[in-house]
Each structure stands twice: as structure tokens, then as C-alpha cells.
Design a protein around this motif. Structure first.
Motif, PDB file in Angstrom:
ATOM      1  N   ARG A   1       0.829  -1.214   0.000  1.00 45.21           N
ATOM      2  CA  ARG A   1       0.000   0.000   0.000  1.00 45.21           C
ATOM      3  C   ARG A   1       0.861   1.261   0.000  1.00 45.21           C
ATOM      4  NH1 ARG A   1      -5.399  -1.007   0.339  1.00 45.21           N
ATOM      5  NH2 ARG A   1      -6.018  -2.742   1.645  1.00 45.21           N
ATOM      6  N   PHE A   2       1.975   1.211   0.696  1.00 48.82           N
ATOM      7  CA  PHE A   2       2.862   2.376   0.753  1.00 48.82           C
ATOM      8  C   PHE A   2       3.421   2.690  -0.631  1.00 48.82           C
ATOM      9  CE2 PHE A   2       7.083   4.255   1.194  1.00 48.82           C
ATOM     10  CZ  PHE A   2       6.749   5.418   1.889  1.00 48.82           C
ATOM     11  N   LYS A   3       3.827   1.653  -1.372  1.00 45.52           N
ATOM     12  CA  LYS A   3       4.402   1.908  -2.692  1.00 45.52           C
ATOM     13  C   LYS A   3       3.358   2.484  -3.639  1.00 45.52           C
ATOM     14  CE  LYS A   3       3.936  -2.688  -4.716  1.00 45.52           C
ATOM     15  NZ  LYS A   3       4.600  -3.821  -5.312  1.00 45.52           N
ATOM     16  N   TYR A   4       2.111   2.052  -3.522  1.00 43.39           N
ATOM     17  CA  TYR A   4       1.073   2.617  -4.383  1.00 43.39           C
ATOM     18  C   TYR A   4       0.716   4.044  -3.966  1.00 43.39           C
ATOM     19  CZ  TYR A   4       0.643  -1.941  -6.517  1.00 43.39           C
ATOM     20  OH  TYR A   4       0.916  -3.092  -7.192  1.00 43.39           O
ATOM     21  N   ALA A   5       0.700   4.305  -2.674  1.00 44.05           N
ATOM     22  CA  ALA A   5       0.469   5.684  -2.210  1.00 44.05           C
ATOM     23  C   ALA A   5       1.598   6.592  -2.696  1.00 44.05           C
ATOM     24  CB  ALA A   5       0.364   5.720  -0.682  1.00 44.05           C
ATOM     25  N   ALA A   6       2.819   6.103  -2.614  1.00 46.26           N
ATOM     26  CA  ALA A   6       3.967   6.882  -3.097  1.00 46.26           C
ATOM     27  C   ALA A   6       3.864   7.116  -4.599  1.00 46.26           C
ATOM     28  CB  ALA A   6       5.274   6.165  -2.750  1.00 46.26           C
ATOM     29  N   ALA A   7       3.426   6.110  -5.337  1.00 43.86           N
ATOM     30  CA  ALA A   7       3.277   6.255  -6.788  1.00 43.86           C
ATOM     31  C   ALA A   7       2.215   7.295  -7.124  1.00 43.86           C
ATOM     32  CB  ALA A   7       2.936   4.910  -7.424  1.00 43.86           C
ATOM     33  N   VAL A   8       1.129   7.327  -6.363  1.00 44.90           N
ATOM     34  CA  VAL A   8       0.087   8.343  -6.562  1.00 44.90           C
ATOM     35  C   VAL A   8       0.684   9.734  -6.355  1.00 44.90           C
ATOM     36  CG1 VAL A   8      -2.017   9.336  -5.561  1.00 44.90           C
ATOM     37  CG2 VAL A   8      -1.912   6.888  -6.043  1.00 44.90           C
ATOM     38  N   ILE A   9       1.428   9.904  -5.285  1.00 46.25           N
ATOM     39  CA  ILE A   9       2.028  11.209  -4.972  1.00 46.25           C
ATOM     40  C   ILE A   9       3.032  11.616  -6.049  1.00 46.25           C
ATOM     41  CG2 ILE A   9       3.526  12.415  -3.323  1.00 46.25           C
ATOM     42  CD1 ILE A   9       2.053  10.701  -1.129  1.00 46.25           C
ATOM     43  N   VAL A  10       3.844  10.672  -6.509  1.00 49.69           N
ATOM     44  CA  VAL A  10       4.813  10.973  -7.574  1.00 49.69           C
ATOM     45  C   VAL A  10       4.087  11.393  -8.850  1.00 49.69           C
ATOM     46  CG1 VAL A  10       6.534   9.924  -9.115  1.00 49.69           C
ATOM     47  CG2 VAL A  10       6.685   9.573  -6.642  1.00 49.69           C
ATOM     48  N   CYS A  11       3.022  10.677  -9.205  1.00 50.35           N
ATOM     49  CA  CYS A  11       2.251  11.032 -10.412  1.00 50.35           C
ATOM     50  C   CYS A  11       1.648  12.425 -10.287  1.00 50.35           C
ATOM     51  CB  CYS A  11       1.144  10.011 -10.659  1.00 50.35           C
ATOM     52  SG  CYS A  11       1.729   8.435 -11.302  1.00 50.35           S
TER      53      CYS A  11
END
Length: 130
Positions: free
Chosen positions: A4-14
């Protein structure tokens, strides 16, 4: 790293890259400036669905992202006063967009495809133990 952390981070990066692509469009190559924002928006949607549906398959997230993105784009054909007022706000414009463009549908599919490839290749490596 928890999934979940990696997907949250990916959302923020996008989000950061997408906003940056709009802010610095004048110094980016024209192709990137023209297409990156919508592709990154769709990638963010994909990673958001991965965050929510962590135990679902990648195809579930990809198809749901396409349906959601297309629904948002086609909603731009609605010209009711209430939705136009929402679109005239900064957040409303970022989420709902301003006007329907067929090319945006292609950009969304490309962005979701890119996110899926990143998920398959890159993000899986991040969560594997060394």
C-alpha cells in the motif's frame, strides 16, 4: 516496503510530475508538455485503484482505471451549470477536466498502460526482500 505504501507513493509521484508537467510546459519538449499531464493523471488513477484494491488483480485495476477515466472524460460533455461551476475551480479542473477531447482517451490508455508496466516491472522489485 508494504504494498500500500508503494502505491500511495506512486500516486504522490504522479501528482507531482503531472503538476510539474503543466507548470513547466514551456521548458519541456512539446510532445511531453502536450501529453504528459493526462497520461500521468491516468497513471495516478491506476495506482489509486491499486492502493484501494491491493488484493485484486492488476487487470481489475487497469480496466477500472480505463472505465473511470473514460467516464470522467465523457462527463465533460455535460454542460449543466452546477458541474461547470465545479470545473471552474482549480481542484475541479484537475479532477474533472475542462473539455472533451478524443485524444485524451488515447492518453489515458497510454498512461494506464505505462503504470501497469511500471507495476509489473518496477514496483514488484521494490517490495521483494533482498
Amino acid at each position: 516496503m508494504p504494498a500500500r505504501f508503494k502505491y500511495a507513493a506512486a500516486v504522490i509521484v504522479c501528482i507531482g510530475l503531472g503538476l510539474g508537467s503543466r507548470q513547466f510546459a514551456d521548458i519541456l519538449p512539446p510532445l511531453v508538455a502536450e501529453h504528459a499531464g493526462d497520461m500521468l493523471w491516468a497513471s495516478m488513477v491506476y495506482f489509486g485503484f491499486r492502493f484501494v484494491g491491493i488484493h485484486r488483480g492488476l487487470a481489475w485495476s487497469a480496466w477500472l482505471s480505463i472505465v473511470f477515466s473514460f467516464a470522467i472524460e465523457f462527463s465533460q460533455l455535460i454542460t449543466a451549470d452546477w458541474i461547470i461551476r465545479i470545473r471552474n475551480t482549480v481542484l475541479g479542473a484537475l479532477i474533472l477536466g475542462k473539455g472533451f477531447l478524443y485524444v485524451d482517451l488515447v492518453r489515458y490508455v497510454c498512461g494506464i498502460g505505462l503504470a501497469l508496466i511500471i507495476d509489473l516491472v518496477g514496483l514488484k522489485k521494490i517490495s521483494r526482500p533482498a
